[in-house]
Design an enzyme around this catalytic site. Structure first.
Site, PDB file in Angstrom:
ATOM      1  N   SER A 104      -6.473  -0.415  -5.398  1.00 29.14           N
ATOM      2  CA  SER A 104      -5.064  -0.255  -5.061  1.00 29.14           C
ATOM      3  C   SER A 104      -4.291  -1.357  -5.758  1.00 29.14           C
ATOM      4  O   SER A 104      -4.866  -2.359  -6.197  1.00 29.14           O
ATOM      5  CB  SER A 104      -4.887  -0.379  -3.539  1.00 29.14           C
ATOM      6  OG  SER A 104      -3.535  -0.561  -3.180  1.00 29.14           O
ATOM      7  N   TYR A 110      -6.559  -4.271   4.721  1.00 27.04           N
ATOM      8  CA  TYR A 110      -6.585  -3.353   3.578  1.00 27.04           C
ATOM      9  C   TYR A 110      -6.622  -4.133   2.262  1.00 27.04           C
ATOM     10  O   TYR A 110      -7.408  -3.814   1.357  1.00 27.04           O
ATOM     11  CB  TYR A 110      -5.358  -2.453   3.639  1.00 27.04           C
ATOM     12  CG  TYR A 110      -5.268  -1.418   2.544  1.00 27.04           C
ATOM     13  CD1 TYR A 110      -6.032  -0.260   2.578  1.00 27.04           C
ATOM     14  CD2 TYR A 110      -4.384  -1.590   1.474  1.00 27.04           C
ATOM     15  CE1 TYR A 110      -5.940   0.699   1.576  1.00 27.04           C
ATOM     16  CE2 TYR A 110      -4.283  -0.637   0.478  1.00 27.04           C
ATOM     17  CZ  TYR A 110      -5.063   0.502   0.527  1.00 27.04           C
ATOM     18  OH  TYR A 110      -4.962   1.450  -0.460  1.00 27.04           O
TER      19      TYR A 110
END
Length: 271
Positions: free
Chosen positions: A155, A168
């Site tokens: 990401s 995350y």
């Protein structure tokens, strides 16, 4: 240019919808047969709806619409034995394995003091251990095939700090490091390993209460909201934008690209 992965076989996790489906269908459109894997059931801690077996069946239908073969498996990426069985069955039916896209992951934004031990552990279990499981279950088949390409989906949060996502962000930086580590040791087998770093993508992950949850977290420190801004004048990208880059990394066009962080992030990591 057509047939950029003609004759290859790919395995994609989290393939029932969203980015995973886009990757599987894009690879099929360019000539690959595909093993599609998804948990098709409840995900821990998230506020968005989970994929279903019907979603996975639709991915199979879209792959087959390109006159390519598809093998599907309902497997949780946290289940190493299940992933090995899926990979083995895919190779038995399709003949080989050349490309792996470790796409499955979860995201549950919240302020740092709202991230409990279970939420932190669940995120790392899916996003890190699940990616490791995927490589461990599939890499031996790429060795047997004489080489291939592995794409680990990280990401933009694996390139820069993203607030309200400490768990995350931790997981996605780990995926980035894992790609480099695997690239180092698998290079002798002509296997390339790269990490992929999208910005926000229009997928079901953004549905449900995701935006409301993120907004509530930002309300506690609105100074950090600009950290989510893309440098290019786009609010969000599409799954197909990311799939185009997956195709590049899967194809021989990227034959000398390995241990690299490929950003498809509209410049958000530079903002």
């Amino acid at each position: 240019m057509a047939g950029r992965v003609e004759g290859k076989v790919a395995l994609v996790t989290g393939a029932a919808r969203g980015q995973g489906r886009a990757h599987a269908v894009r690879l099929a459109a360019e000539g690959a047969d595909v093993v599609v894997v998804d948990v098709c059931g409840p995900l821990p801690d998230v506020s968005y709806p989970s994929a279903t077996e019907e979603d996975l069946a639709e991915t199979v239908r879209q792959v087959e619409a390109h006159d390519r073969r598809a093998v599907s498996a309902v497997v949780d990426v946290r289940d190493l034995d299940g992933l090995r069985a899926a990979a083995d069955r895919g190779v038995a039916e399709l003949g080989r394995l050349d490309v792996v896209v470790a796409n499955a992951g979860i995201c549950s934004p919240r302020a740092w003091d709202q991230v409990g031990a279970e939420v932190f552990a669940n995120t790392l279990d899916v996003n890190v251990t699940g990616v490791w499981n995927t490589v461990m279950a599939t890499a031996p088949h790429l060795v047997a095939a004489g080489g291939g390409s592995i794409v680990l989906v990280s990401s933009a949060a694996g390139l820069k700090v993203q607030p309200f996502m400490v768990h995350y962000t931790t997981s996605k930086w780990a995926v980035r490091g894992m790609a480099k580590a695997f690239a180092t040791e698998l290079a002798q087998h002509a296997i390339r390993v790269n990490s992929l770093h999208p910005t926000g993508v229009a997928t079901p992950m953004g549905e449900g209460d995701m935006q409301a949850t993120l907004g509530a977290a930002m309300a506690g420190d609105p100074r950090l909201a600009p950290m989510f801004s893309n440098l290019l004048p786009v609010q969000i990208t599409q799954p197909e934008d990311v799939a185009d880059v997956v195709l590049f990394l899967a194809s021989d066009e990227s034959r000398y690209v390995t241990a690299h962080e490929m950003a498809v992030d509209a410049g958000v990591s530079e903002f």
